[in-house]
Design a protein around this motif. Structure first.
Motif, PDB file in Angstrom:
ATOM      1  N   UNK A   1      39.547  42.464  49.381  1.00  0.00           N
ATOM      2  CA  UNK A   1      38.499  43.121  48.764  1.00  0.00           C
ATOM      3  C   UNK A   1      38.885  43.787  47.668  1.00  0.00           C
ATOM      4  N   UNK A   2      40.038  43.609  47.057  1.00  0.00           N
ATOM      5  CA  UNK A   2      40.490  44.606  45.819  1.00  0.00           C
ATOM      6  C   UNK A   2      39.715  44.538  44.643  1.00  0.00           C
ATOM      7  N   UNK A   3      39.200  43.460  44.271  1.00  0.00           N
ATOM      8  CA  UNK A   3      38.528  43.140  43.103  1.00  0.00           C
ATOM      9  C   UNK A   3      37.214  43.769  43.305  1.00  0.00           C
ATOM     10  N   UNK A   4      36.492  43.697  44.618  1.00  0.00           N
ATOM     11  CA  UNK A   4      35.109  44.064  44.796  1.00  0.00           C
ATOM     12  C   UNK A   4      35.429  45.998  44.728  1.00  0.00           C
ATOM     13  N   UNK A   5      36.336  45.968  45.344  1.00  0.00           N
ATOM     14  CA  UNK A   5      36.443  47.430  45.435  1.00  0.00           C
ATOM     15  C   UNK A   5      36.650  48.274  44.158  1.00  0.00           C
ATOM     16  N   UNK A   6      37.593  47.461  43.356  1.00  0.00           N
ATOM     17  CA  UNK A   6      37.786  48.042  42.012  1.00  0.00           C
ATOM     18  C   UNK A   6      36.570  48.032  41.058  1.00  0.00           C
ATOM     19  N   UNK A   7      35.786  46.933  41.062  1.00  0.00           N
ATOM     20  CA  UNK A   7      34.612  46.809  40.438  1.00  0.00           C
ATOM     21  C   UNK A   7      33.422  47.913  40.865  1.00  0.00           C
ATOM     22  N   UNK A   8      33.542  48.284  42.227  1.00  0.00           N
ATOM     23  CA  UNK A   8      32.622  49.299  42.733  1.00  0.00           C
ATOM     24  C   UNK A   8      32.762  50.652  42.139  1.00  0.00           C
ATOM     25  N   UNK A   9      34.251  50.848  41.654  1.00  0.00           N
ATOM     26  CA  UNK A   9      34.480  52.149  41.443  1.00  0.00           C
ATOM     27  C   UNK A   9      34.479  52.167  39.818  1.00  0.00           C
ATOM     28  N   UNK A  10      34.388  51.244  39.292  1.00  0.00           N
ATOM     29  CA  UNK A  10      34.190  51.098  37.686  1.00  0.00           C
ATOM     30  C   UNK A  10      32.944  51.684  37.218  1.00  0.00           C
ATOM     31  N   UNK A  11      32.693  52.653  36.331  1.00  0.00           N
ATOM     32  CA  UNK A  11      31.548  53.242  35.838  1.00  0.00           C
ATOM     33  C   UNK A  11      30.928  52.152  34.723  1.00  0.00           C
ATOM     34  N   UNK A  12      29.495  52.056  35.093  1.00  0.00           N
ATOM     35  CA  UNK A  12      29.126  50.852  34.419  1.00  0.00           C
ATOM     36  C   UNK A  12      28.645  51.754  32.916  1.00  0.00           C
TER      37      UNK A  12
END
Length: 439
Positions: free
Chosen positions: A428-439
């Motif tokens: 789940x690393x890529x999903x978790x990283x995307x979820x904490x990246x500010x849009x």
């Protein structure tokens, strides 16, 4: 699979993945509970995530006789022991170094030959040669090709006795011997030369104790005495969060969150864990990273200035990629010790770190023996100057994660090839990283 990482600030809350190191040990222990102990022969393993390595261990315990049921709660598995209820001719441990070294001694308790094999990078790591002679001295028959790689065929059973083992390259085979030896007819005395990754041995002893097994050891882990003819007992066992997987996310909070902002919060991290990679907290502290621990919740924030530091990662070699990503943003040159532990990982990890971080504009010097020197950021705008936007994981999960975190503060987007390597430990690393990246 390719992943594009864009420069971004990070902020948010995520849950650490389950520890694959604990999960593989707990699965092996649950397998070894005698089936005759029913109805108390079922162990309950909670919070067990399924990465590639854990899936390989799950398949191995099934083939060796365990029955598996899935609980209603996500991550709960019920395992009925029954070691050698089935007699497999082959175990495929995927690319897992721990499973290779853990299940080979267990397979050596079988009176019939079992071939241990895998695929990918594990077939290029000389794991067979180091295990052969100690297993022979304990009573097993062992055969493998002359190059020292898998596949390896073993049969037994192990009788016990006294044996010396080289612990300088890995503790994982010692873990396998510790878990297999309680089944031997005689006591087993292990003398360990130059033990490394000692915290992982402490983890193994903790799991053994939870499943009813006793083993005495010297304070420096150079000697072990494991009584024979012991019986594993079923247990309810909670798999704690993985400090190894969380380390890159914590570094992301330290280097890429908004200065003075909320930072990155990671749940399910045991502050008293025996996991070696809990040492990431010490490294973050030395770099001057602000942190708050509340129970099993750790929040990491960014400060304007990070300082270079010295750190000995001999006992926690899996931290090197995350430490390099942290050091890239510290003023001055960070000195990391213990690079001799990196040669036989999924890649030649020290050389891979140097090559891939160079593409991000980070100088990594390996000229000194057992030392990695990382020159920190010097650009006035606080961004890495990317020299090559095409990065390669080298099929190494930790390289994929660490380069992604460093690229959050690059001057342009990069593309990481072989991004699926994270499935080995943290799907789940890529999903978790995307979820904490500010849009």
């Amino acid at each position: 699979m390719k992943e594009t990482v864009y420069p971004s600030a990070v902020q948010g809350r995520i849950v650490a993945p389950a520890s694959k190191s604990y999960a593989q040990r707990a699965l092996a222990a649950a397998l070894l509970v005698p089936v005759s102990d029913n109805p108390a022969g079922w162990s309950e393993l909670r919070n067990m995530g399924l990465c590639n390595d854990t899936s390989a261990a799950l398949d191995a315990v099934r083939r060796l006789g365990a029955e598996i049921r899935y609980g209603e709660n996500r991550g709960t598995y019920y395992v009925e022991g029954g070691f050698l209820r089935r007699r497999p001719q082959e175990l495929n441990i995927g690319e897992s170094g721990l499973s290779a070294r853990l299940f080979t001694p267990l397979a050596a308790q079988s009176p019939e030959p079992v071939t241990v094999t895998g695929h990918g990078s594990i077939l290029k790591r000389p794991v067979a040669s180091a295990m052969a002679e100690p297993l022979r001295r304990l009573g097993a028959s062992v055969s493998f090709s002359g190059d020292g790689f898998l596949p390896l065929t073993v049969s037994g059973p192990l009788r016990g006795g006294t044996v010396e083992v080289d612990g300088s390259l890995s503790s994982q085979f010692i873990t396998g011997l510790l878990m297999a030896s309680p089944l031997s007819a005689e006591d087993t005395h292990l003398a360990v030369r130059r033990p490394k990754s000692v915290p992982y041995l402490a983890m193994t002893l903790e799991v053994l104790h939870a499943f009813g097994i006793s083993a005495a050891h010297a304070a420096d882990y150079t000697e072990f005495v494991i009584p024979g003819r012991q019986r594993y007992r079923a247990a309810v066992y909670n798999i704690e969060g993985d400090w190894s997987g969380a380390s890159c996310l914590l570094v992301a909070g330290a280097v890429a969150s908004l200065p003075g902002g909320e930072g990155v919060t990671v749940d399910n991290l045991n502050p008293g864990s025996l996991q070696a990679d809990r040492a990431i907290v010490e490294a973050l502290t030395r770099a001057g990273v602000p942190m708050d621990f509340c129970g099993r919740v750790l929040t990491v924030r960014r400060t304007e200035v990070l300082r270079a530091f010295e750190f000995d990662a001999t006992d926690c070699p899996d931290l090197f990629p995350a430490l390099a990503a942290l050091a890239a943003f510290c003023g001055g040159t960070t000195v990391l010790r213990g690079t001799t532990r990196l040669t036989h990982k999924e890649s030649d990890r020290a050389a891979t770190i140097a090559a891939e971080f160079a593409k991000l504009g980070v100088e990594v010097d390996l000229s000194q023996a057992d030392v990695m020197a990382v020159r920190g950021l010097t650009a006035p705008d606080g961004k890495l100057r990317v020299r090559d936007t095409s990065l390669d994981s080298h099929n190494d999960h930790r390289i994929a994660m660490a380069t992604a975190v460093a690229a959050l503060r690059a001057d342009r987007a990069v593309v990481i090839d072989g991004a699926e390597a994270v499935n080995k430990s943290y799907p789940e690393f890529w999903n978790d990283l995307k979820n904490i990246c500010l849009k």
